[in-house]
Enzyme design. Structure first.
Site, PDB file in Angstrom:
ATOM      1  N   TYR A  54      -0.075   2.124  14.288  1.00 34.32           N
ATOM      2  CA  TYR A  54      -0.753   0.950  13.715  1.00 34.32           C
ATOM      3  C   TYR A  54       0.265  -0.112  13.275  1.00 34.32           C
ATOM      4  O   TYR A  54       0.143  -1.298  13.612  1.00 34.32           O
ATOM      5  CB  TYR A  54      -1.617   1.404  12.534  1.00 34.32           C
ATOM      6  CG  TYR A  54      -2.448   0.310  11.911  1.00 34.32           C
ATOM      7  CD1 TYR A  54      -3.687  -0.027  12.455  1.00 34.32           C
ATOM      8  CD2 TYR A  54      -2.011  -0.381  10.790  1.00 34.32           C
ATOM      9  CE1 TYR A  54      -4.460  -1.031  11.880  1.00 34.32           C
ATOM     10  CE2 TYR A  54      -2.780  -1.385  10.219  1.00 34.32           C
ATOM     11  CZ  TYR A  54      -3.998  -1.700  10.761  1.00 34.32           C
ATOM     12  OH  TYR A  54      -4.768  -2.685  10.192  1.00 34.32           O
ATOM     13  N   SER A  62      -2.036  -7.791   9.747  1.00 28.86           N
ATOM     14  CA  SER A  62      -2.162  -6.908   8.590  1.00 28.86           C
ATOM     15  C   SER A  62      -0.930  -7.097   7.731  1.00 28.86           C
ATOM     16  O   SER A  62       0.112  -7.568   8.220  1.00 28.86           O
ATOM     17  CB  SER A  62      -2.211  -5.452   9.066  1.00 28.86           C
ATOM     18  OG  SER A  62      -1.966  -4.554   7.985  1.00 28.86           O
TER      19      SER A  62
END
Ligand code: BGC
Length: 286
Positions: free
Chosen positions: A184, A171
């Site tokens: 995350y 990401s």
């Protein structure tokens, strides 16, 4: 009930995603979390490029079957296998089934991931552990199982000059800190070092390991970031290219990284983010 926005709402001038060259003919791929979002697009993209594809999912049997149908419509084999990537035995069992069905594997797209958002002080152990276990440990377990098969078998010259390709779904948050999402962001930062260490360790075996770092992509994980015109407009302040990413934008890069055209690419993250990692706030400030 408001009508949901159309799949391309607020996006214009998209590329023709069906123009994928057949770069992966004869190869066997496994994509985790392939029943929706980026995983689904990657599975179908690899199939369009000529690979047989295992569609891993943990819930959503019907959705996984639909992806298998889309794969088979491309004239290759698809197979849905249920497994929780955070569970060692389930991962081992999935790879055994996949190798049994397809004979071997050449490509892993370690994509399965989720968010359990919370401020730091409100974050429970369960929110922390779920995200680390699925996003980070899940990729480790799948990479380990794939590497074992790639090393056992070696290069299959008729399909690729490499013995195997591992693509980690990271990401932009492997480099962009994210308040309210420490679990995350930590999982994605962990994927960065895992990917690099695996690339270094596995390169002598002719196994390539790379990551894709998606920015804001139109998938169920971040619906609240794009579903209304207001949310979309505020998201665009973070995206210099001024459009949201489509799952196919990621699939295209997965196909390229899995192909021999990317044979000298090892141990890197390719950000696919419309420039989100270019610090857009500095376009006018600083
Ligand atoms: C997250 C999305 C977010 C995007 C950009 C992704 O990794 O899963 O929720 O919109 O990063 O911030």
């Amino acid at each position: 009930m408001t009508t949901p926005p159309s799949p391309t709402a607020f996006n214009t001038d998209l590329p023709d995603y069906t123009k994928l060259p057949k770069l992966l003919v004869g190869q066997k791929a496994l994509v985790t979390g392939a029943n929706s979002g980026i995983g689904q697009a990657a599975a179908i993209g690899l199939a369009r490029a000529g690979a047989d594809v295992v569609v891993n999912y943990v819930t959503g049997d019907a959705a996984a079957q639909k992806v298998v149908e889309a794969i088979e419509a491309e004239g290759v084999r698809g197979l849905a296998i249920e497994a929780d990537v955070s569970k060692e035995l389930e991962v081992e069992d999935m790879f055994a089934k996949a190798i049994d069905a397809f004979g071997t594997l050449d490509i892993l797209v370690a994509n399965a991931g989720l968010q359990r958002d919370s401020s730091l002080v409100g974050m429970t152990m369960s929110q922390w552990n779920t995200v680390i276990n699925v996003n980070l440990t899940g990729q480790f377990l799948c990479a380990r199982a794939a590497a074992k098969e790639f090393m056992r078998r070696g290069v299959r010259k008729e399909v690729s000059v490499a013995a195997g390709k591992i693509i980690c779904m990271s990401s932009v948050h492997e480099v962009i800190p994210w308040a309210g999402h420490v679990n995350y962001a930590s999982s994605k930062g962990g994927i960065f070092m895992m990917m690099k260490s695996l690339a270094q360790e596995l390169a002598p075996h002719r196994i390539r390991v790379n990551s894709i770092g998606p920015g804001a992509i139109r998938t169920p994980i971040n619906t609240n970031a794009w579903e209304t015109p207001e949310a979309y407009a505020s998201l665009m302040e973070l995206v210099p290219y001024r459009r949201i990413g489509e799952p196919e934008d990621i699939a295209n890069v997965a196909v390229f990284l899995a192909s021999d055209l990317a044979d000298y690419i090892n141990g890197v993250t390719i950000f696919v983010d419309g420039g989100m990692t270019c610090y857009p706030g500095f376009a006018t400030g600083g």
